[in-house]
Design an enzyme around this catalytic site. Structure first.
Site, PDB file in Angstrom:
ATOM      1  N   CYS A 164      -1.675 -24.970 -52.885  1.00 56.03           N
ATOM      2  CA  CYS A 164      -1.574 -23.853 -53.854  1.00 56.03           C
ATOM      3  C   CYS A 164      -3.010 -23.420 -54.104  1.00 56.03           C
ATOM      4  CB  CYS A 164      -0.912 -24.335 -55.138  1.00 56.03           C
ATOM      5  SG  CYS A 164       0.830 -24.706 -54.936  1.00 56.03           S
ATOM      6  N   PRO A 219      -7.075 -18.780 -56.487  1.00 63.24           N
ATOM      7  CA  PRO A 219      -8.064 -17.962 -55.765  1.00 63.24           C
ATOM      8  C   PRO A 219      -9.132 -18.762 -55.021  1.00 63.24           C
ATOM      9  CG  PRO A 219      -8.627 -18.044 -58.087  1.00 63.24           C
ATOM     10  CD  PRO A 219      -7.355 -18.838 -57.932  1.00 63.24           C
ATOM     11  N   GLY A 220      -8.934 -20.059 -54.887  1.00 63.85           N
ATOM     12  CA  GLY A 220      -9.779 -20.797 -53.953  1.00 63.85           C
ATOM     13  C   GLY A 220     -10.894 -21.613 -54.559  1.00 63.85           C
ATOM     14  N   GLY A 221     -10.888 -21.789 -55.878  1.00 61.66           N
ATOM     15  CA  GLY A 221     -11.954 -22.579 -56.509  1.00 61.66           C
ATOM     16  C   GLY A 221     -12.064 -23.961 -55.879  1.00 61.66           C
ATOM     17  N   LYS A 222     -10.920 -24.591 -55.670  1.00 59.34           N
ATOM     18  CA  LYS A 222     -10.984 -25.977 -55.169  1.00 59.34           C
ATOM     19  C   LYS A 222     -11.165 -26.017 -53.655  1.00 59.34           C
ATOM     20  CE  LYS A 222      -8.505 -27.559 -59.206  1.00 59.34           C
ATOM     21  NZ  LYS A 222      -8.123 -26.189 -59.696  1.00 59.34           N
ATOM     22  N   ASP A 254       5.287 -19.888 -48.786  1.00 63.03           N
ATOM     23  CA  ASP A 254       5.833 -20.758 -49.828  1.00 63.03           C
ATOM     24  C   ASP A 254       5.623 -22.203 -49.364  1.00 63.03           C
ATOM     25  OD1 ASP A 254       7.461 -22.357 -51.398  1.00 63.03           O
ATOM     26  OD2 ASP A 254       9.006 -20.828 -51.609  1.00 63.03           O
ATOM     27  N   ASP A 260      -2.374 -28.497 -56.259  1.00 66.48           N
ATOM     28  CA  ASP A 260      -2.838 -28.004 -57.565  1.00 66.48           C
ATOM     29  C   ASP A 260      -1.704 -27.092 -58.064  1.00 66.48           C
ATOM     30  OD1 ASP A 260      -4.625 -27.615 -59.668  1.00 66.48           O
ATOM     31  OD2 ASP A 260      -5.609 -25.921 -58.698  1.00 66.48           O
ATOM     32  N   CYS A 283      -3.144 -27.791 -64.761  1.00 66.80           N
ATOM     33  CA  CYS A 283      -3.910 -27.487 -65.975  1.00 66.80           C
ATOM     34  C   CYS A 283      -2.921 -27.495 -67.156  1.00 66.80           C
ATOM     35  CB  CYS A 283      -4.694 -26.188 -65.861  1.00 66.80           C
ATOM     36  SG  CYS A 283      -3.693 -24.745 -65.463  1.00 66.80           S
TER      37      CYS A 283
HETATM   38  C1  LIG Z   1      -3.082 -23.483 -60.489  1.00 69.00           C
HETATM   39  S1  LIG Z   1      -3.030 -22.138 -59.414  1.00 69.00           S
HETATM   40  C2  LIG Z   1      -4.059 -22.700 -58.093  1.00 69.00           C
HETATM   41  C3  LIG Z   1      -5.540 -22.611 -58.371  1.00 69.00           C
HETATM   42  C4  LIG Z   1      -6.384 -22.966 -57.146  1.00 69.00           C
HETATM   43  N1  LIG Z   1      -6.055 -24.278 -56.622  1.00 69.00           N
HETATM   44  C5  LIG Z   1      -7.859 -22.923 -57.447  1.00 69.00           C
HETATM   45  O1  LIG Z   1      -8.477 -23.951 -57.669  1.00 69.00           O
HETATM   46  O2  LIG Z   1      -8.414 -21.798 -57.444  1.00 69.00           O
HETATM   47  C6  LIG Z   1      -1.426 -22.340 -58.722  1.00 69.00           C
HETATM   48  C7  LIG Z   1      -1.162 -21.465 -57.516  1.00 69.00           C
HETATM   49  O3  LIG Z   1       0.108 -21.842 -56.977  1.00 69.00           O
HETATM   50  C8  LIG Z   1       0.618 -20.727 -56.304  1.00 69.00           C
HETATM   51  N2  LIG Z   1       2.046 -21.001 -56.023  1.00 69.00           N
HETATM   52  C9  LIG Z   1       3.084 -20.986 -56.878  1.00 69.00           C
HETATM   53  N3  LIG Z   1       4.225 -21.339 -56.246  1.00 69.00           N
HETATM   54  C10 LIG Z   1       3.884 -21.585 -54.966  1.00 69.00           C
HETATM   55  C11 LIG Z   1       4.614 -21.977 -53.802  1.00 69.00           C
HETATM   56  N4  LIG Z   1       5.915 -22.223 -53.854  1.00 69.00           N
HETATM   57  N5  LIG Z   1       3.945 -22.113 -52.649  1.00 69.00           N
HETATM   58  C12 LIG Z   1       2.613 -21.889 -52.578  1.00 69.00           C
HETATM   59  N6  LIG Z   1       1.874 -21.510 -53.642  1.00 69.00           N
HETATM   60  C13 LIG Z   1       2.496 -21.373 -54.815  1.00 69.00           C
HETATM   61  C14 LIG Z   1       0.324 -19.583 -57.245  1.00 69.00           C
HETATM   62  O4  LIG Z   1       0.324 -18.348 -56.572  1.00 69.00           O
HETATM   63  C15 LIG Z   1      -1.065 -19.970 -57.772  1.00 69.00           C
HETATM   64  O5  LIG Z   1      -2.064 -19.306 -57.037  1.00 69.00           O
END
Ligand SMILES: C[S@@+](CC[C@H](N)C(=O)[O-])C[C@H]1O[C@@H](n2cnc3c(N)ncnc32)[C@H](O)[C@@H]1O
Length: 411
Positions: free
Chosen positions: A214, A217-220, A267, A286, A339
């Site tokens: 997940c 926007p790519g922070g991790k 997904d 995440d 979070c």
């Molecule tokens: C907590 S944010 C991720 C932040 C990211 N890891 C970072 O550090 O920038 C959760 C992410 O999960 C994605 N998401 C939600 N359901 C998902 C799924 N079934 N498959 C893939 N990504 C999913 C959302 O679009 C969102 O970008």
């Protein structure tokens, strides 16, 4: 723009408190078609109670906004209510019926946090009402943390190092990123310090194949690449293609784009659509969550989130854990993070996963930050000045017919 942001964030932050007073200032509730007038009243009340705008300006501007909304009939109502409110604010006569009004949170969340964190719920609620600090992650590929502090000082920006990460820096005062030295050249990124703990837990190594499930926007994703430049491949996957554009921009700014990173819009639970069958050495999940740990950054969560969302998110997180686990190499590690500060999404989610997954084991994290849970560690938003964040470290056991493969924690 800064004023607009303050008005929007502040109104959301203090909505429940202001609304509890508003109901006593109007003779009868406004009709649902006049929700805009209701919001305008809250906006005016926020300015009168929390901002240093002269009172007459706040009242006049709020009254005049009725004309923009094409509801001039509401001018008298807004004027009368705001003047009444102004009087009780100056006389310090506001009282709150319950903790929802006192701390300005929805009732269901106050009740839940009292039950889950009986010793710290008040501190948690107060921390969620604070203005968040601006924190940075220094890109150690470009510059040491001390070196970056010096660059900041040269620009007259006062900052200090974070206490729990190797890369975190806190600015005394938030500033636009363009004023940060070397920002465009990838010296630093804006990121809360809690998130910066990830590489020390996932411990990426040279040659590893990693899934960030997940990622946007790519922070991790970016931090993992900064921490271990010799990662063989990282698949950065997210369901929201639009958010992945930001991931690409971040990779480019940090000079991290290239063949090692494969961006996939999919997904995560539909592994048959994107997984080539080759195991990953490390997986980061995440997970999408209630975001109850970052209410200070996104106060609209107080208004938008519902108990039904928590149930729905828990189901999604469980499904993601189950599906992604199949992609992890035996002996490999997964970090599950959110979070959220709700155990249902964190320690209890992991407990249920371990219960139904015979080859999964929870590994201890030799860290001293946060609260040690039954499984994983929880950072609470009042503790270290970070966001509320949760991490669990899981390892996939080797099949029993493979003796001699001692499973070693990456830490
Ligand atoms: C907590 S944010 C991720 C932040 C990211 N890891 C970072 O550090 O920038 C959760 C992410 O999960 C994605 N998401 C939600 N359901 C998902 C799924 N079934 N498959 C893939 N990504 C999913 C959302 O679009 C969102 O970008």
């Amino acid at each position: 723009m800064a004023l607009l942001k303050e008005l929007c964030y502040g109104t959301c932050r203090w909505y429940f408190q202001l609304n509890s007073t508003l109901v006593n200032l109007v003779d009868k509730p406004l009709k649902s078609k006049d929700l805009d007038i209701h919001c305008l009243l809250i906006l005016g009340m926020y300015q009168l109670s929390h901002m240093r705008i002269p009172e007459y300006v706040s009242i006049n501007e709020t009254v005049n906004a009725c004309v923009v909304l094409k509801k001039p009939w509401a001018k008298g109502l807004i004027n009368a209510v705001l003047r009444k409110f102004q009087r009780i604010v100056s006389a310090d006569q506001i009282s709150y019926a319950d903790d929802s009004a006192r701390f300005s949170y929805p009732e269901w969340l106050v009740t839940l946090l009292k039950a889950e964190w009986p010793d710290s719920w008040e501190e948690i609620l107060k921390a969620g009402n604070a203005h968040p600090p601006m924190s940075l992650r220094v890109n150690l590929q470009q510059c040491s943390r001390e070196g970056y502090l010096e660059l900041l000082a040269e620009q007259g920006i006062t900052a200090r190092v974070g206490a729990i990460s190797a890369t975190g820096v806190y600015l005394e005062n938030p500033c636009p990123v363009d004023l940060l030295p070397g920002f465009r050249e990838g010296y630093a990124s804006v990121q809360d310090e809690a998130s910066q703990l990830l590489p020390s837990l996932l411990a990426p190594e040279s040659g590893h194949r990693i899934l960030d499930a997940c990622a946007a926007p790519g922070g991790k994703t970016c931090h993992l690449l900064e921490a271990e430049p010799n990662i063989a491949q990282i698949i950065a996957l997210d369901i929201e293609a639009r958010r992945l554009d930001r991931l690409q921009e971040n990779l480019e700014r940090l000079n991290l784009s290239g063949a090692r990173v494969k961006i996939v819009a999919a997904d995560a639970t539909l592994t048959e659509e994107w997984w080539d069958g080759e195991y990953f050495d490390r997986i980061l999940l995440d997970a999408p969550c209630s975001a109850t740990g970052i209410i200070r950054r996104q106060p609209d969560i107080k208004l938008l989130r519902t108990p039904a969302d928590i149930d729905r998110l828990c189901l999604l997180q469980g499904r993601q854990l189950d599906r992604l686990w199949r992609c992890l190499k035996p002996g490999g590690f997964m970090v599950y993070s959110t979070c959220s500060i709700l155990p249902a999404e964190n320690s209890e989610q992991i407990a249920a996963f371990l219960n139904r997954t015979s080859d999964a084991e929870s590994k201890a994290m030799p860290e001293d930050w946060g609260v040690l849970c039954r499984y994983g560690r929880q950072l609470l938003p009042h503790d270290n000045g970070t966001d509320g964040f949760y991490f669990a470290l899981l390892q996939k056991m080797l099949p029993p017919d493979k003796p001699g493969h001692g499973l070693v924690s990456p830490l």
